[in-house]
Design an enzyme around this catalytic site. Structure first.
Site, short mmCIF file in Angstrom:
data_model
loop_
_atom_site.label_atom_id
_atom_site.label_comp_id
_atom_site.label_asym_id
_atom_site.label_seq_id
_atom_site.Cartn_x
_atom_site.Cartn_y
_atom_site.Cartn_z
N LYS A 140 0.73 -1.01 -0.08
CA LYS A 140 0.09 0.00 0.05
C LYS A 140 0.91 1.30 -0.09
CE LYS A 140 -2.01 1.54 3.70
NZ LYS A 140 -3.01 1.65 4.92
N ASP A 165 -6.38 0.94 0.73
CA ASP A 165 -6.68 1.32 2.14
C ASP A 165 -8.19 1.41 2.63
OD1 ASP A 165 -7.82 3.42 1.24
OD2 ASP A 165 -6.81 5.08 2.38
#
Ligand code: SF4
Length: 249
Positions: A140, A165
Site C-alpha cells: 500500500k 486502504d
C-alpha cells in the site's frame, strides 16, 4: 421500459448507468475522479520522494492534518536519512509523539533510513520490489509513494498495482468493483478493471473522494460526481453494497 438507472427517465441505449457493467463503469468513474482531484491528489505535505515516504509512514493511525503539523518542523530538522539516525530514539520519539504510536514509528523510520543508507546510498528506490524490501513498507505504502512521486516509474514497473486502504476498500465495494474484503483480492479486482495508465493515481483520487464525499457514515450521495454510475447511491434509494453492517469502514 424499466429504468435501470433508478433515476426516473429511461436511458438511451448507449448510455452508461449505475447498473452498467463494472468493466465499463470503472474507468469512467476513475476518469471523473482524476479530473476532479488529480491535480493534487496527496494531502500529505512533502517535497520529494523521501519526505513523502516519511509522511506516509507517519500517517498510519493518524490524520494527514496532524502529520502535516508535525512534518512542518520535522522536515526542517531532519533533511536526510542520516539525520534521523543521528539522534537518540527518545528525541525522535518526542518529535513524532503527536502522530501517535510514536515509539513504533521511530523504530520504523530509523529502520527505513538505515536500509536506505546501507542499500541505496540514502536515496529512495523507485521500484516496488525495492520499496517493499524496506522494513515496514508494505504494498500500500509503496504504491502510494511511487504512484505520486514517480508515476512514470510506476507505470513501467511490473510489480506496481493499486494501493488499497480503508477508503479504497469501502468505495470499491460501494461502486460494485469487487465483493472481496481482503486487500490483496480487492487490488487484483481493481487491476483487472482499470487500464494500467490509471493505476498510479486511481487509489489516490478514490481516497480523496472517500474522505470528502463518500464517507463511511452517511455518504453525501446528493453531492457526488459519480452518483449516476454508483449502484450504492442512497440518493437513488439503493442499498449500500459496502456492507456497513459487516463492519467495513
Ligand atoms: S453515490 Fe454515494 S455511495 Fe456512491 S460513490 Fe457517491 S457518495 Fe459514495
Amino acid at each position: 421500459m424499466i429504468d435501470p438507472s433508478g433515476n426516473g427517465a429511461p436511458p438511451a441505449l448507449h448510455e452508461l448507468t449505475r447498473r452498467g457493467p463494472k468493466a465499463r463503469r470503472a474507468p469512467v468513474i476513475v476518469d471523473r475522479l482524476l479530473a476532479e482531484y488529480g491535480e493534487d491528489p496527496v494531502e500529505l505535505d512533502h517535497d520529494g520522494v523521501f519526505q513523502l515516504l516519511v509522511a506516509t509512514i507517519l500517517s498510519a493511525q493518524s490524520t494527514d492534518k496532524k502529520v502535516n503539523e508535525v512534518t512542518k518542523t520535522l522536515f526542517a530538522k531532519y533533511r536526510e536519512p542520516a539525520d534521523y539516525l543521528a539522534v537518540q530514539d527518545e528525541e525522535l520519539q518526542e518529535d513524532l509523539r503527536p502522530t501517535g504510536f510514536f515509539r513504533q514509528k521511530t523504530k520504523a523510520l530509523k529502520g527505513v533510513c538505515a536500509a536506505l543508507l546501507e542499500r541505496y546510498d540514502g536515496e529512495v528506490p523507485l521500484r516496488i520490489a525495492d520499496l517493499i524490501s524496506l522494513p515496514g513498507v508494505a504494498r500500500k505504502t509503496a504504491n502510494v509513494v511511487l504512484g505520486e512521486a514517480a508515476p512514470e516509474e510506476h507505470l513501467a514497473d511490473p510489480d506496481a498495482g493499486i494501493a488499497v486502504d480503508t477508503h479504497v476498500k469501502r468505495l470499491s465495494r460501494r461502486l460494485g468493483f469487487t465483493r472481496q474484503v481482503d486487500p490483496i483480492r480487492i487490488e487484483r479486482d481493481m487491476m483487472n478493471l482499470l487500464p494500467k495508465q490509471q493505476w498510479p493515481r486511481a487509489s489516490l483520487v478514490i481516497i480523496l473522494h472517500g474522505r470528502r464525499v463518500c464517507v463511511a457514515q452517511r455518504p453525501r450521495c446528493g453531492d457526488c460526481l459519480i452518483e449516476d454510475l454508483c449502484p450504492s447511491s442512497l440518493a437513488a434509494g439503493r442499498r449500500d453494497l459496502a456492507g456497513q453492517a459487516r463492519g467495513l469502514g
